[in-house]
Design a protein around this motif. Structure first.
Motif, PDB file in Angstrom:
ATOM      1  N   THR A  32       0.823  -1.217   0.000  1.00 34.27           N
ATOM      2  CA  THR A  32       0.000   0.000   0.000  1.00 34.27           C
ATOM      3  C   THR A  32       0.853   1.261   0.000  1.00 34.27           C
ATOM      4  O   THR A  32       1.861   1.341   0.707  1.00 34.27           O
ATOM      5  N   VAL A  33       0.425   2.247  -0.792  1.00 36.11           N
ATOM      6  CA  VAL A  33       1.026   3.579  -0.792  1.00 36.11           C
ATOM      7  C   VAL A  33       0.002   4.535  -0.170  1.00 36.11           C
ATOM      8  O   VAL A  33      -1.172   4.526  -0.537  1.00 36.11           O
ATOM      9  N   LEU A  34       0.452   5.341   0.792  1.00 33.07           N
ATOM     10  CA  LEU A  34      -0.404   6.331   1.445  1.00 33.07           C
ATOM     11  C   LEU A  34      -0.175   7.682   0.774  1.00 33.07           C
ATOM     12  O   LEU A  34       0.949   8.192   0.763  1.00 33.07           O
ATOM     13  N   VAL A  35      -1.216   8.256   0.179  1.00 32.49           N
ATOM     14  CA  VAL A  35      -1.086   9.518  -0.552  1.00 32.49           C
ATOM     15  C   VAL A  35      -1.769  10.641   0.223  1.00 32.49           C
ATOM     16  O   VAL A  35      -2.965  10.569   0.519  1.00 32.49           O
ATOM     17  N   LEU A  36      -0.989  11.664   0.560  1.00 29.57           N
ATOM     18  CA  LEU A  36      -1.509  12.831   1.279  1.00 29.57           C
ATOM     19  C   LEU A  36      -1.530  14.007   0.322  1.00 29.57           C
ATOM     20  O   LEU A  36      -0.484  14.568  -0.035  1.00 29.57           O
ATOM     21  N   HIS A  37      -2.728  14.358  -0.147  1.00 26.75           N
ATOM     22  CA  HIS A  37      -2.872  15.410  -1.140  1.00 26.75           C
ATOM     23  C   HIS A  37      -2.735  16.791  -0.522  1.00 26.75           C
ATOM     24  O   HIS A  37      -2.745  16.956   0.692  1.00 26.75           O
ATOM     25  N   GLY A  38      -2.635  17.784  -1.400  1.00 25.81           N
ATOM     26  CA  GLY A  38      -2.385  19.148  -0.967  1.00 25.81           C
ATOM     27  C   GLY A  38      -3.641  19.944  -0.669  1.00 25.81           C
ATOM     28  O   GLY A  38      -4.728  19.385  -0.453  1.00 25.81           O
ATOM     29  N   GLY A  39      -3.502  21.244  -0.678  1.00 26.01           N
ATOM     30  CA  GLY A  39      -4.600  22.144  -0.341  1.00 26.01           C
ATOM     31  C   GLY A  39      -5.752  22.084  -1.321  1.00 26.01           C
ATOM     32  O   GLY A  39      -5.558  21.819  -2.509  1.00 26.01           O
ATOM     33  N   ILE A  97       3.551   0.427   5.199  1.00 27.30           N
ATOM     34  CA  ILE A  97       3.253   1.269   4.047  1.00 27.30           C
ATOM     35  C   ILE A  97       4.511   1.301   3.179  1.00 27.30           C
ATOM     36  O   ILE A  97       5.587   1.669   3.658  1.00 27.30           O
ATOM     37  N   ALA A  98       4.352   0.906   1.908  1.00 25.23           N
ATOM     38  CA  ALA A  98       5.508   0.879   1.004  1.00 25.23           C
ATOM     39  C   ALA A  98       6.106   2.274   0.859  1.00 25.23           C
ATOM     40  O   ALA A  98       7.324   2.442   0.781  1.00 25.23           O
ATOM     41  N   ALA A  99       5.237   3.285   0.826  1.00 24.97           N
ATOM     42  CA  ALA A  99       5.701   4.677   0.783  1.00 24.97           C
ATOM     43  C   ALA A  99       4.578   5.595   1.206  1.00 24.97           C
ATOM     44  O   ALA A  99       3.408   5.323   0.938  1.00 24.97           O
ATOM     45  N   VAL A 100       4.951   6.686   1.869  1.00 25.14           N
ATOM     46  CA  VAL A 100       3.994   7.769   2.095  1.00 25.14           C
ATOM     47  C   VAL A 100       4.358   8.854   1.091  1.00 25.14           C
ATOM     48  O   VAL A 100       5.522   9.212   0.924  1.00 25.14           O
ATOM     49  N   VAL A 101       3.329   9.347   0.377  1.00 18.10           N
ATOM     50  CA  VAL A 101       3.528  10.353  -0.663  1.00 18.10           C
ATOM     51  C   VAL A 101       2.923  11.663  -0.180  1.00 18.10           C
ATOM     52  O   VAL A 101       1.714  11.744   0.063  1.00 18.10           O
ATOM     53  N   GLY A 102       3.749  12.678  -0.011  1.00 11.35           N
ATOM     54  CA  GLY A 102       3.271  13.986   0.423  1.00 11.35           C
ATOM     55  C   GLY A 102       3.291  14.958  -0.735  1.00 11.35           C
ATOM     56  O   GLY A 102       4.360  15.262  -1.278  1.00 11.35           O
ATOM     57  N   VAL A 103       2.113  15.404  -1.147  1.00  7.48           N
ATOM     58  CA  VAL A 103       1.993  16.329  -2.267  1.00  7.48           C
ATOM     59  C   VAL A 103       1.691  17.728  -1.741  1.00  7.48           C
ATOM     60  O   VAL A 103       0.744  17.917  -0.973  1.00  7.48           O
ATOM     61  N   SER A 104       2.509  18.712  -2.131  1.00  5.93           N
ATOM     62  CA  SER A 104       2.255  20.105  -1.793  1.00  5.93           C
ATOM     63  C   SER A 104       2.077  20.276  -0.272  1.00  5.93           C
ATOM     64  O   SER A 104       2.948  19.912   0.502  1.00  5.93           O
ATOM     65  N   ALA A 105       0.909  20.781   0.166  1.00  4.11           N
ATOM     66  CA  ALA A 105       0.665  20.999   1.594  1.00  4.11           C
ATOM     67  C   ALA A 105       0.534  19.689   2.371  1.00  4.11           C
ATOM     68  O   ALA A 105       0.500  19.704   3.605  1.00  4.11           O
ATOM     69  N   GLY A 106       0.469  18.556   1.672  1.00  8.30           N
ATOM     70  CA  GLY A 106       0.451  17.255   2.347  1.00  8.30           C
ATOM     71  C   GLY A 106       1.844  16.792   2.744  1.00  8.30           C
ATOM     72  O   GLY A 106       1.997  15.815   3.482  1.00  8.30           O
ATOM     73  N   ALA A 129       6.389  19.571  -2.598  1.00  4.98           N
ATOM     74  CA  ALA A 129       5.978  19.585  -1.186  1.00  4.98           C
ATOM     75  C   ALA A 129       6.475  20.814  -0.430  1.00  4.98           C
ATOM     76  O   ALA A 129       7.585  21.308  -0.665  1.00  4.98           O
ATOM     77  N   VAL A 130       5.640  21.263   0.496  1.00 10.55           N
ATOM     78  CA  VAL A 130       6.017  22.332   1.422  1.00 10.55           C
ATOM     79  C   VAL A 130       7.095  21.795   2.363  1.00 10.55           C
ATOM     80  O   VAL A 130       6.948  20.725   2.955  1.00 10.55           O
ATOM     81  N   GLY A 131       8.180  22.518   2.478  1.00  8.91           N
ATOM     82  CA  GLY A 131       9.295  22.103   3.328  1.00  8.91           C
ATOM     83  C   GLY A 131       9.533  23.074   4.469  1.00  8.91           C
ATOM     84  O   GLY A 131       8.674  23.916   4.778  1.00  8.91           O
ATOM     85  N   PRO A 132      10.728  22.980   5.098  1.00  4.23           N
ATOM     86  CA  PRO A 132      11.037  23.825   6.271  1.00  4.23           C
ATOM     87  C   PRO A 132      11.466  25.234   5.870  1.00  4.23           C
ATOM     88  O   PRO A 132      12.490  25.740   6.290  1.00  4.23           O
ATOM     89  N   VAL A 133      10.655  25.859   5.044  1.00  3.64           N
ATOM     90  CA  VAL A 133      10.901  27.232   4.566  1.00  3.64           C
ATOM     91  C   VAL A 133       9.591  27.989   4.783  1.00  3.64           C
ATOM     92  O   VAL A 133       8.516  27.396   4.616  1.00  3.64           O
ATOM     93  N   PRO A 134       9.631  29.270   5.177  1.00  3.67           N
ATOM     94  CA  PRO A 134       8.367  30.004   5.372  1.00  3.67           C
ATOM     95  C   PRO A 134       7.445  29.881   4.152  1.00  3.67           C
ATOM     96  O   PRO A 134       7.888  30.025   3.013  1.00  3.67           O
ATOM     97  N   TRP A 135       6.172  29.597   4.423  1.00  7.47           N
ATOM     98  CA  TRP A 135       5.185  29.378   3.350  1.00  7.47           C
ATOM     99  C   TRP A 135       3.803  29.695   3.866  1.00  7.47           C
ATOM    100  O   TRP A 135       3.519  29.424   5.027  1.00  7.47           O
ATOM    101  N   PRO A 136       2.898  30.251   3.041  1.00  8.53           N
ATOM    102  CA  PRO A 136       3.189  30.813   1.726  1.00  8.53           C
ATOM    103  C   PRO A 136       3.638  32.252   1.861  1.00  8.53           C
ATOM    104  O   PRO A 136       3.873  32.731   2.972  1.00  8.53           O
ATOM    105  N   HIS A 267       3.145  23.976 -10.708  1.00  4.85           N
ATOM    106  CA  HIS A 267       3.089  23.175  -9.486  1.00  4.85           C
ATOM    107  C   HIS A 267       2.774  21.704  -9.781  1.00  4.85           C
ATOM    108  O   HIS A 267       3.169  20.813  -9.038  1.00  4.85           O
ATOM    109  N   PHE A 268       2.065  21.462 -10.892  1.00  6.22           N
ATOM    110  CA  PHE A 268       1.622  20.105 -11.243  1.00  6.22           C
ATOM    111  C   PHE A 268       2.724  19.350 -11.978  1.00  6.22           C
ATOM    112  O   PHE A 268       2.803  19.389 -13.204  1.00  6.22           O
ATOM    113  N   VAL A 269       3.567  18.640 -11.227  1.00  7.29           N
ATOM    114  CA  VAL A 269       4.712  17.941 -11.840  1.00  7.29           C
ATOM    115  C   VAL A 269       4.267  16.838 -12.800  1.00  7.29           C
ATOM    116  O   VAL A 269       5.035  16.403 -13.654  1.00  7.29           O
ATOM    117  N   TRP A 270       3.017  16.392 -12.676  1.00  5.79           N
ATOM    118  CA  TRP A 270       2.515  15.308 -13.530  1.00  5.79           C
ATOM    119  C   TRP A 270       2.256  15.788 -14.950  1.00  5.79           C
ATOM    120  O   TRP A 270       2.152  15.002 -15.869  1.00  5.79           O
TER     121      TRP A 270
END
Length: 288
Positions: A32-39, A97-106, A129-136, A267-270
């Motif tokens: 299983t892959v856990l996908v955490l979508h963004g805003g 979980i084979a992988a957790v996928v964090g997209v954008s705000a996820g 993905a949002v990282g350890p940088v001030p956002w937005p 933003h949409f890498v796909w």
């Protein structure tokens, strides 16, 4: 480009000790892959999941706090919701979980569950993905205070739906203008007919609920999470929503990480000519 799924999918809910959580569990293989979508997205909006489905993985996609049918009270912070997700996996009988996928705000929640529950999560994939940088930025914060407060959120998205129906080109330019560092006209002009249709449908179905304002208030809370799992960081320098500096900061902070630069226009890498090649790298990473 093969990265986008059919947009609207049925969801269900689970009443856990931590509260109610909405989720979608598309079962295929044993992994299983856990996908955490963004805003502005919930569990019913599949986005960028094809690479996992095509490789035979089951996909578990929850609605984060304040989105869809997951109340804000269910694990409000990234760490709190990471623990909720652990309970959801136990509820569904998922031991790994084979992988957790964090997209954008996820992204911060993906990092939180990887850091807090390393026995559960094997790998991490962070996309735009949002990282350890001030956002937005300040402009986005101000706009969010106007457009996504309870009194206006429903009206905001009703207007978006109307524009997408009546003047889709204008709608795409307006919304992609905030998601791309390139001129919006150029980004819209480069879309394939299929990607254009998908984006119109996606933007027509987005809602923010209380989730986006909660993201703005809580996402920096995930900045101190130490991720030890192998991690793939994927981002584009043309991302206007989450600047490339986030990907660089994530890659620098996570010891076992690899940064893949996408050629996407937004933003949409796909939605990029190099997504098939990146998908191959994701499949190799999962099989490693």
């Amino acid at each position: 480009m093969g990265g986008m799924s059919g947009v609207l999918c049925p969801t269900t809910t689970a009443e856990l000790d931590h509260g109610l959580v909405e989720y979608r569990f598309d079962q295929r293989g044993s992994a299983t892959v856990l996908v955490l979508h963004g805003g502005h997205l919930n569990a019913g909006l599949a986005l960028g999941e094809d690479v996992f489905a095509d490789a035979g993985y089951s996909v578990l996609a929850p609605s984060r706090p304040g989105y869809g049918r997951t109340p804000l009270a269910t694990g409000t912070t990234t760490s709190g919701f990471a623990d909720v997700l652990r309970s959801l996996c136990e509820h569904l009988g998922i031991a790994r979980i084979a992988a957790v996928v964090g997209v954008s705000a996820g992204g911060p929640t993906a990092m939180a569950i990887a850091a807090r529950h390393p026995d559960l999560v094997e790998r991490v994939i962070l996309q735009s993905a949002v990282g350890p940088v001030p956002w937005p930025d300040a402009r986005t914060r101000l706009a969010a205070r106007i457009a996504f407060v309870p009194a206006t959120e429903r009206v905001t998205w009703s207007v978006v739906r109307a524009i997408m129906r009546l003047a889709p080109d204008l709608g795409l330019r307006l919304l992609l203008g905030d998601l791309a560092a390139l001129p919006a006209k150029q980004v819209v002009r480069a879309l394939s007919a299929e990607d254009r249709r998908m984006l119109i449908e996606l933007f027509s179905r987005m809602r923010s609920g209380e989730g986006f304002r909660n993201d703005l208030a809580t996402l920096r809370a995930g900045a101190d999470q130490v991720v030890t799992q192998p991690t793939l960081v994927i981002a584009s320098r043309n991302d206007g929503a989450v600047p490339f500096a986030h990907a660089e900061a994530l890659s620098a902070a996570i010891r076992h990480s690899r940064l893949i630069e996408s050629a996407a226009d937004s933003h949409f890498v796909w939605l990029s000519h190099d997504w098939p090649a990146i998908s191959g790298k994701i499949r190799d990473f999962l099989a490693d």
